[in-house]
Design a protein around this motif. Structure first.
Motif, PDB file in Angstrom:
ATOM      1  N   GLU A  41       0.823  -1.199   0.000  1.00 28.52           N
ATOM      2  CA  GLU A  41       0.000   0.000   0.000  1.00 28.52           C
ATOM      3  C   GLU A  41       0.860   1.253   0.000  1.00 28.52           C
ATOM      4  N   LEU A  42       0.309   2.303  -0.605  1.00 25.93           N
ATOM      5  CA  LEU A  42       0.990   3.587  -0.630  1.00 25.93           C
ATOM      6  C   LEU A  42       0.938   4.216   0.755  1.00 25.93           C
ATOM      7  N   VAL A  43       2.087   4.690   1.217  1.00 20.66           N
ATOM      8  CA  VAL A  43       2.164   5.384   2.501  1.00 20.66           C
ATOM      9  C   VAL A  43       2.188   6.889   2.282  1.00 20.66           C
ATOM     10  N   ALA A  44       3.077   7.343   1.382  1.00 20.23           N
ATOM     11  CA  ALA A  44       3.209   8.775   1.137  1.00 20.23           C
ATOM     12  C   ALA A  44       3.972   8.990  -0.152  1.00 20.23           C
ATOM     13  N   ASN A  45       3.770  10.157  -0.768  1.00 14.53           N
ATOM     14  CA  ASN A  45       4.599  10.537  -1.892  1.00 14.53           C
ATOM     15  C   ASN A  45       4.890  12.028  -1.844  1.00 14.53           C
ATOM     16  N   ILE A  46       5.900  12.405  -2.616  1.00 16.57           N
ATOM     17  CA  ILE A  46       6.367  13.792  -2.619  1.00 16.57           C
ATOM     18  C   ILE A  46       6.791  14.145  -4.035  1.00 16.57           C
ATOM     19  N   GLY A  56       7.293  20.252  -3.101  1.00 19.85           N
ATOM     20  CA  GLY A  56       6.243  21.193  -2.758  1.00 19.85           C
ATOM     21  C   GLY A  56       4.905  20.578  -2.414  1.00 19.85           C
ATOM     22  N   THR A  57       4.691  19.348  -2.858  1.00 16.78           N
ATOM     23  CA  THR A  57       3.409  18.690  -2.601  1.00 16.78           C
ATOM     24  C   THR A  57       3.656  17.302  -2.039  1.00 16.78           C
ATOM     25  N   THR A  58       2.936  17.001  -0.978  1.00 18.75           N
ATOM     26  CA  THR A  58       3.022  15.673  -0.367  1.00 18.75           C
ATOM     27  C   THR A  58       1.620  15.107  -0.190  1.00 18.75           C
ATOM     28  N   ASN A  59       1.545  13.798  -0.200  1.00 18.38           N
ATOM     29  CA  ASN A  59       0.280  13.113   0.041  1.00 18.38           C
ATOM     30  C   ASN A  59       0.523  11.942   0.981  1.00 18.38           C
ATOM     31  N   TYR A  60      -0.478  11.651   1.802  1.00 17.57           N
ATOM     32  CA  TYR A  60      -0.327  10.595   2.801  1.00 17.57           C
ATOM     33  C   TYR A  60      -1.557   9.699   2.827  1.00 17.57           C
ATOM     34  N   ALA A  61      -1.328   8.441   3.148  1.00 17.73           N
ATOM     35  CA  ALA A  61      -2.443   7.557   3.445  1.00 17.73           C
ATOM     36  C   ALA A  61      -3.118   8.045   4.729  1.00 17.73           C
ATOM     37  N   ASP A  62      -4.431   7.859   4.791  1.00 13.73           N
ATOM     38  CA  ASP A  62      -5.165   8.311   5.979  1.00 13.73           C
ATOM     39  C   ASP A  62      -4.612   7.698   7.261  1.00 13.73           C
ATOM     40  N   SER A  63      -4.132   6.476   7.152  1.00  7.16           N
ATOM     41  CA  SER A  63      -3.672   5.749   8.340  1.00  7.16           C
ATOM     42  C   SER A  63      -2.410   6.345   8.962  1.00  7.16           C
ATOM     43  N   VAL A  64      -1.680   7.175   8.210  1.00  5.72           N
ATOM     44  CA  VAL A  64      -0.423   7.731   8.727  1.00  5.72           C
ATOM     45  C   VAL A  64      -0.441   9.246   8.845  1.00  5.72           C
ATOM     46  N   LYS A  65      -1.507   9.883   8.387  1.00  9.42           N
ATOM     47  CA  LYS A  65      -1.584  11.351   8.448  1.00  9.42           C
ATOM     48  C   LYS A  65      -1.409  11.848   9.876  1.00  9.42           C
ATOM     49  N   ARG A 123      12.499  15.236   1.206  1.00 10.30           N
ATOM     50  CA  ARG A 123      13.564  14.859   0.283  1.00 10.30           C
ATOM     51  C   ARG A 123      14.662  15.899   0.296  1.00 10.30           C
ATOM     52  N   ASP A 124      15.859  15.434  -0.043  1.00 10.51           N
ATOM     53  CA  ASP A 124      17.013  16.305  -0.203  1.00 10.51           C
ATOM     54  C   ASP A 124      17.552  16.028  -1.602  1.00 10.51           C
ATOM     55  N   ASN A 125      17.240  16.897  -2.538  1.00  8.67           N
ATOM     56  CA  ASN A 125      17.647  16.650  -3.919  1.00  8.67           C
ATOM     57  C   ASN A 125      19.163  16.772  -4.103  1.00  8.67           C
TER      58      ASN A 125
END
Length: 116
Positions: free
Chosen positions: A46-51, A56-65, A72-74
């Motif tokens: 399952e997806l946990v999070a992405n960036i 500038g934009t992040t998304n999280y699974a409800d279970s970990v919000k 990230r450090d580019n």
């Protein structure tokens, strides 16, 4: 070739914290969205999070919000997952992923076990 290497997993007590890292190489890291997934025993990945590429934009699974933070450090070609207030149900193998040209690239994963 594309390489993703996760680290930072381990055994932690409920309520504890861990910071996962994923070191990337073989592609232009700063141009790609990065994701963390997890797979618990007997369950689907399952997806946990992405960036996004610039962070500038992040998304999280409800279970970990509210408990997990992706960053990230580019300059270091590394994506992180800070995990706080860990629960036994967070026990899983955690993978980082990147997608390029409709192909998904995965690391080998790092095991997180939350148990007293």
């Amino acid at each position: 070739q594309v390489q993703l290497v996760e680290s930072g997993g381990g055994l932690v007590q409920p309520g504890g914290s861990l910071r996962l890292s994923c070191a990337a190489s073989g592609f232009t890291f700063s141009m790609h969205t990065m994701s963390w997934y997890r797979q618990a025993p007997g369950k689907e990945r399952e997806l946990v999070a992405n960036i996004t590429s610039g962070g500038g934009t992040t998304n999280y699974a409800d279970s970990v919000k509210g408990r997990f933070t992706i960053s990230r450090d580019n300059a270091k070609n590394t994506v992180y997952l800070q995990m706080n207030s860990l629960k036994p149900e967070d026990t899983a193998v955690y993978y980082c992923k990147s997608r390029m040209n409709w192909v998904d690239y995965w690391g080998k994963g790092t095991l997180v076990t939350v148990s007293s």
